[in-house]
Design a protein around this motif. Structure first.
Motif, PDB file in Angstrom:
ATOM      1  N   LEU A   1      13.382  24.840   5.382  1.00  0.00           N
ATOM      2  CA  LEU A   1      12.596  23.824   6.090  1.00  0.00           C
ATOM      3  C   LEU A   1      12.394  22.547   5.290  1.00  0.00           C
ATOM      4  O   LEU A   1      11.288  22.062   5.115  1.00  0.00           O
ATOM      5  N   GLY A   2      13.464  22.024   4.761  1.00  0.00           N
ATOM      6  CA  GLY A   2      13.372  20.775   4.024  1.00  0.00           C
ATOM      7  C   GLY A   2      13.038  20.938   2.562  1.00  0.00           C
ATOM      8  O   GLY A   2      13.103  20.001   1.804  1.00  0.00           O
ATOM      9  N   PHE A   3      12.677  22.122   2.149  1.00  0.00           N
ATOM     10  CA  PHE A   3      12.425  22.365   0.738  1.00  0.00           C
ATOM     11  C   PHE A   3      13.736  22.865   0.131  1.00  0.00           C
ATOM     12  O   PHE A   3      14.043  24.039   0.147  1.00  0.00           O
ATOM     13  N   ASP A   4      14.522  21.914  -0.382  1.00  0.00           N
ATOM     14  CA  ASP A   4      15.849  22.254  -0.879  1.00  0.00           C
ATOM     15  C   ASP A   4      15.798  23.126  -2.118  1.00  0.00           C
ATOM     16  O   ASP A   4      16.760  23.782  -2.458  1.00  0.00           O
TER      17      ASP A   4
ATOM     18  N   VAL B   1       0.860  -1.177   0.000  1.00  0.00           N
ATOM     19  CA  VAL B   1       0.000   0.000   0.000  1.00  0.00           C
ATOM     20  C   VAL B   1       0.896   1.226   0.000  1.00  0.00           C
ATOM     21  O   VAL B   1       1.727   1.398   0.887  1.00  0.00           O
ATOM     22  N   LYS B   2       0.711   2.040  -1.014  1.00  0.00           N
ATOM     23  CA  LYS B   2       1.525   3.253  -1.112  1.00  0.00           C
ATOM     24  C   LYS B   2       0.661   4.467  -0.814  1.00  0.00           C
ATOM     25  O   LYS B   2      -0.466   4.565  -1.279  1.00  0.00           O
ATOM     26  N   GLU B   3       1.221   5.346  -0.042  1.00  0.00           N
ATOM     27  CA  GLU B   3       0.529   6.593   0.266  1.00  0.00           C
ATOM     28  C   GLU B   3       0.835   7.586  -0.855  1.00  0.00           C
ATOM     29  O   GLU B   3       1.987   7.722  -1.263  1.00  0.00           O
ATOM     30  N   PRO B   4      -0.190   8.253  -1.401  1.00  0.00           N
ATOM     31  CA  PRO B   4       0.079   9.210  -2.472  1.00  0.00           C
ATOM     32  C   PRO B   4       1.016  10.318  -2.003  1.00  0.00           C
ATOM     33  O   PRO B   4       0.993  10.729  -0.842  1.00  0.00           O
ATOM     34  N   ARG B   5       1.839  10.780  -2.912  1.00  0.00           N
ATOM     35  CA  ARG B   5       2.766  11.871  -2.629  1.00  0.00           C
ATOM     36  C   ARG B   5       2.399  13.033  -3.540  1.00  0.00           C
ATOM     37  O   ARG B   5       2.047  12.832  -4.691  1.00  0.00           O
ATOM     38  N   PHE B   6       2.487  14.242  -3.004  1.00  0.00           N
ATOM     39  CA  PHE B   6       2.118  15.425  -3.756  1.00  0.00           C
ATOM     40  C   PHE B   6       3.299  16.378  -3.852  1.00  0.00           C
ATOM     41  O   PHE B   6       4.091  16.495  -2.916  1.00  0.00           O
ATOM     42  N   ALA B   7       3.387  17.044  -4.987  1.00  0.00           N
ATOM     43  CA  ALA B   7       4.388  18.090  -5.143  1.00  0.00           C
ATOM     44  C   ALA B   7       3.773  19.401  -4.662  1.00  0.00           C
ATOM     45  O   ALA B   7       2.586  19.654  -4.857  1.00  0.00           O
TER      46      ALA B   7
ATOM     47  N   GLU C   1       9.735  18.689  -4.984  1.00  0.00           N
ATOM     48  CA  GLU C   1       9.802  17.591  -4.031  1.00  0.00           C
ATOM     49  C   GLU C   1       8.386  17.098  -3.775  1.00  0.00           C
ATOM     50  O   GLU C   1       7.434  17.864  -3.815  1.00  0.00           O
ATOM     51  N   TYR C   2       8.271  15.806  -3.493  1.00  0.00           N
ATOM     52  CA  TYR C   2       6.970  15.210  -3.229  1.00  0.00           C
ATOM     53  C   TYR C   2       6.899  14.805  -1.761  1.00  0.00           C
ATOM     54  O   TYR C   2       7.862  14.308  -1.203  1.00  0.00           O
ATOM     55  N   HIS C   3       5.734  15.055  -1.149  1.00  0.00           N
ATOM     56  CA  HIS C   3       5.530  14.762   0.264  1.00  0.00           C
ATOM     57  C   HIS C   3       4.188  14.074   0.448  1.00  0.00           C
ATOM     58  O   HIS C   3       3.220  14.388  -0.230  1.00  0.00           O
ATOM     59  N   THR C   4       4.129  13.152   1.409  1.00  0.00           N
ATOM     60  CA  THR C   4       2.852  12.520   1.750  1.00  0.00           C
ATOM     61  C   THR C   4       2.058  13.495   2.621  1.00  0.00           C
ATOM     62  O   THR C   4       2.608  14.462   3.163  1.00  0.00           O
ATOM     63  N   ALA C   5       0.780  13.212   2.779  1.00  0.00           N
ATOM     64  CA  ALA C   5      -0.060  14.059   3.630  1.00  0.00           C
ATOM     65  C   ALA C   5       0.469  14.055   5.060  1.00  0.00           C
ATOM     66  O   ALA C   5       0.452  15.084   5.742  1.00  0.00           O
ATOM     67  N   LYS C   6       0.972  12.912   5.518  1.00  0.00           N
ATOM     68  CA  LYS C   6       1.506  12.807   6.882  1.00  0.00           C
ATOM     69  C   LYS C   6       2.747  13.687   7.043  1.00  0.00           C
ATOM     70  O   LYS C   6       2.902  14.379   8.048  1.00  0.00           O
ATOM     71  N   GLU C   7       3.630  13.667   6.052  1.00  0.00           N
ATOM     72  CA  GLU C   7       4.826  14.521   6.106  1.00  0.00           C
ATOM     73  C   GLU C   7       4.433  15.996   6.084  1.00  0.00           C
ATOM     74  O   GLU C   7       5.004  16.820   6.794  1.00  0.00           O
TER      75      GLU C   7
END
Length: 104
Positions: free
Chosen positions: A69-72, A44-50, A80-86
């Motif tokens: 803040l992590g956005f290089d 199960v993969k969690e969707p990642r969003f840019a 960069e792509y991040h999950t909703a949890k991130e």
């Protein structure tokens, strides 16, 4: 088993199993049967969003080469792509500077 998969109740699965070229359908149906027989194969993969910096904030970051803040890459040359949890861990003030642009 496949007769119970209809496009009303399971539209994405139905499309994956039946709406391709016949050889692809066979491959996808075999893949599904293997996963059904051995659920450990299911990942199960969690969707990642840019997230893209909103235009009104871009001038501010053009003058800075510092990671933010992590956005290089705040100017989004390579988003960069991040999950909703991130994304939940990002400060609300920072979230307001970015908008969700695509899912991966």
């Amino acid at each position: 088993m496949f007769i119970n998969i209809n496009k009303t109740d399971f539209p994405k699965l139905y499309k994956r199993l039946f709406k391709n070229a016949p050889t692809r359908n066979n491959l996808f149906q075999l893949e599904f049967a293997r996963a059904w027989a051995n659920p450990d194969l299911i990942e199960v993969k969690e969707p990642r969003f840019a997230y893209e910096l909103k235009p009104q904030f871009q001038d501010f970051f053009e003058s800075s080469n510092e990671p933010f803040l992590g956005f290089d890459n705040p100017l989004n040359e390579h988003p960069e792509y991040h999950t909703a949890k991130e994304w939940q861990r990002v400060d609300d003030d920072i979230k307001n500077m970015y908008k969700k642009v695509e899912e991966k």
